[in-house]
Design a protein around this motif. Structure first.
Motif, short mmCIF file in Angstrom:
data_model
loop_
_atom_site.label_atom_id
_atom_site.label_comp_id
_atom_site.label_asym_id
_atom_site.label_seq_id
_atom_site.Cartn_x
_atom_site.Cartn_y
_atom_site.Cartn_z
N SER A 82 0.87 -1.17 0.00
CA SER A 82 0.00 0.00 0.00
C SER A 82 0.90 1.21 0.00
CB SER A 82 -0.93 0.02 1.23
OG SER A 82 -0.18 0.04 2.42
N GLY A 83 0.42 2.31 -0.54
CA GLY A 83 1.25 3.50 -0.57
C GLY A 83 0.64 4.62 -1.38
N VAL A 134 -2.58 3.62 -3.65
CA VAL A 134 -2.64 2.28 -4.22
C VAL A 134 -2.58 1.23 -3.11
CG1 VAL A 134 -1.57 3.02 -6.38
CG2 VAL A 134 -0.13 2.17 -4.54
N ALA A 135 -3.20 0.11 -3.38
CA ALA A 135 -3.17 -1.02 -2.44
C ALA A 135 -3.32 -2.31 -3.24
CB ALA A 135 -4.30 -0.91 -1.42
N ALA A 136 -2.63 -3.36 -2.80
CA ALA A 136 -2.72 -4.66 -3.46
C ALA A 136 -2.59 -5.76 -2.43
CB ALA A 136 -1.62 -4.79 -4.51
N ASP A 137 -3.36 -6.81 -2.62
CA ASP A 137 -3.30 -8.00 -1.77
C ASP A 137 -3.46 -9.21 -2.67
OD1 ASP A 137 -3.29 -9.87 0.20
OD2 ASP A 137 -5.21 -9.28 1.11
N SER A 277 4.39 0.70 1.91
CA SER A 277 4.45 -0.33 2.95
C SER A 277 4.18 -1.67 2.29
CB SER A 277 3.41 -0.06 4.04
OG SER A 277 3.30 -1.19 4.91
N PHE A 278 4.91 -2.71 2.71
CA PHE A 278 4.71 -4.03 2.16
C PHE A 278 3.86 -4.92 3.09
CE2 PHE A 278 8.62 -2.53 0.09
CZ PHE A 278 8.22 -2.66 -1.23
N ALA A 279 3.22 -4.27 4.06
CA ALA A 279 2.27 -5.01 4.91
C ALA A 279 0.97 -5.18 4.15
CB ALA A 279 2.03 -4.24 6.21
N GLY A 280 0.26 -6.26 4.45
CA GLY A 280 -1.00 -6.52 3.77
C GLY A 280 -2.08 -5.52 4.16
N THR A 285 -10.41 -2.82 2.71
CA THR A 285 -9.93 -1.86 1.71
C THR A 285 -10.56 -2.11 0.35
OG1 THR A 285 -7.79 -1.69 2.86
CG2 THR A 285 -7.86 -0.95 0.57
N PHE A 286 -10.88 -3.38 0.09
CA PHE A 286 -11.35 -3.77 -1.24
C PHE A 286 -12.86 -4.00 -1.30
CE2 PHE A 286 -7.07 -5.35 -0.32
CZ PHE A 286 -6.34 -4.58 -1.21
N ASP A 287 -13.54 -3.68 -0.22
CA ASP A 287 -15.01 -3.79 -0.21
C ASP A 287 -15.61 -2.59 -0.92
OD1 ASP A 287 -14.82 -6.11 1.25
OD2 ASP A 287 -15.16 -5.13 3.20
#
Length: 428
Positions: A82-83, A134-137, A277-280, A285-287
């Motif tokens: 995320s960032g 941005v965010a990714a999981d 950040s590389f934390a999940g 966040t994706f709802d």
């Protein structure tokens, strides 16, 4: 002391036989896998952009070769992050008081005209300065939000659903993902490079014997130690001066992408993380649920739109295009989809490759044929040229230039005006 290599240039002439084949294979692998996770997630395709705060520091990192750094990018497997990304794009377009953003967005809209359609909204990144969250999981959950003055636009990919939401207009765009095929259907399928890794992927597609690739020291971006990868065309005639990529020393993830033009001056594209950040990210966040009263536009559902997805490459000839061409796939659509019965061909190779096609028209419209004053306005943006091909008009930016001949042929690429005229003369 930070490593800096100027003698590790990637050239075909430095390796022979099996070594050259292996080198080309590793380059292709780096280009193919440089984006392990698509941050935007919309359409399960790619998406990339004042610089990422000032680069700082000169971290003391182990020495690394250009090929090792390419391999590090290729092996990067960042699944969670995320960032914030800051993007500046300066193509040198005339100041139209903000009208250019509206034209870019409007040109990409489909027949439904939804302001929440990602293929329309994200086209605004082609001009000005923007901030993205941005965010990714993993491959099934990504989100990108474009922060505006008093509003926010978000694209959320969660499982099989892709949502676009424009808070300013309270409009929602919905599309679905064919999970078995790994792609989305609907107009959201249009890729828009937006993060440093997406832009790096496009740049590395041009790494071949016409390219110099070196390691240019170290830097810190968003508090992370990074190596600087420097990519330069060897050919004359390209509008690309150099591409600099800051690569995270630990993960191999591109943190910043800067493309400077051959003409000098400010960067054409400067995209970089200001925070990362590389934390999940939290699952919430994706709802997404469409707000009450929002206008919802449905895109094609999974299993439809195969006609677009199965487009033939017929008419695409020649070498692989360089960055700025967008793979040339968008040029035909940009001219009303009229690429002619024989489709598009590519003249030249590497960084000086040029897309050419015949619109079947009569060049740049003018007068009443272009809506009165619009014709004169279009003409004022271009330079009249002539040659063995006849005459035409060149429309220029700091990166991509296009020649439209008076008989309706188009030549476009990240090349100089002289290169376009030469291509038109030989391609007649």
């Amino acid at each position: 002391m930070a490593p800096k290599e100027s003698d590790d240039t990637m050239t075909g002439g430095e390796a022979t036989g099996g070594e050259a084949d292996d080198l080309r294979l590793r380059r292709r692998k780096a280009a193919r896998y440089v984006v392990p996770v698509t941050v935007i997630g919309v359409a399960a395709a790619t998406i990339g952009l004042v610089p990422a705060l000032a680069d700082s520091g000169d971290p003391d990192l182990p020495k690394i070769s250009a090929q090792q750094l390419l391999d590090k990018i290729a092996a990067s497997d960042v699944q969670k992050l995320s960032g914030t990304v800051k993007i500046t794009t300066d193509l040198g377009l005339p100041d139209l008081g903000g009208l250019e953003s509206g034209l870019l967005s409007g040109a990409a809209k489909g027949g439904d005209g939804s302001s929440a359609d990602p293929s329309a909204k994200l086209t605004e990144l082609a001009s000005g300065t923007h901030t993205l969250r941005v965010a990714a999981d993993g491959p099934d959950r990504q989100k990108v939000s474009l922060l505006e003055h008093a509003a926010e636009y978000s694209v959320i990919h969660n499982g099989k659903n892709v949502w676009g939401y424009d808070s300013a207009s309270n409009e929602v765009y919905h599309s679905t993902v064919d999970e078995s095929a790994g792609k989305a259907h609907g107009k959201a399928e249009t890729p828009v490079p937006a993060t440093p890794k997406d832009l790096t992927q496009e740049a590395l597609k041009a790494v071949d014997d016409t390219t110099s690739v070196t390691v240019d020291g170290t830097v810190q971006v968003a508090g992370r130690d990074a190596y600087k990868l420097l990519v330069k065309p060897k050919q004359s005639g390209s509008t690309v001066g150099a591409i600099s990529v800051a690569v995270d020393a630990e993960t191999g993830l591109p943190l910043k992408f800067t493309l400077t033009p051959a003409s000098g001056g400010a960067a054409v594209v400067d995209a970089g993380f200001t925070k990362i950040s590389f934390a999940g990210p939290a699952a919430s966040t994706f709802d997404f649920t469409a707000p009450k009263g929002a206008k919802v536009t449905e895109g094609d559902t999974a299993g439809k739109g195969d006609e677009d997805g199965a487009r033939s490459d017929k008419g695409h000839k020649g070498a692989k295009p360089a960055p700025g061409h967008g793979g040339f796939d968008g040029f035909g659509e940009g001219f009303g989809g009229a690429a002619g019965s024989e489709g598009m061909k590519v003249i030249g190779e590497g960084w000086t490759s040029i897309a050419a096609f015949d619109t079947g028209g009569k060049g740049v419209p003018s007068g009443s044929g272009a809506g009165g004053d619009l014709g004169g306005f279009l003409g004022s943006l271009g330079d009249k040229v002539s040659g063995d091909f006849g005459s035409g008009t060149v429309f220029s930016t700091r990166l991509v230039n296009a020649l439209i001949t008076d008989d309706g042929k188009v030549y476009a690429g990240a090349v100089t005006k002289d290169a376009l005229v030469k291509a038109a003369n030989t391609g007649k």
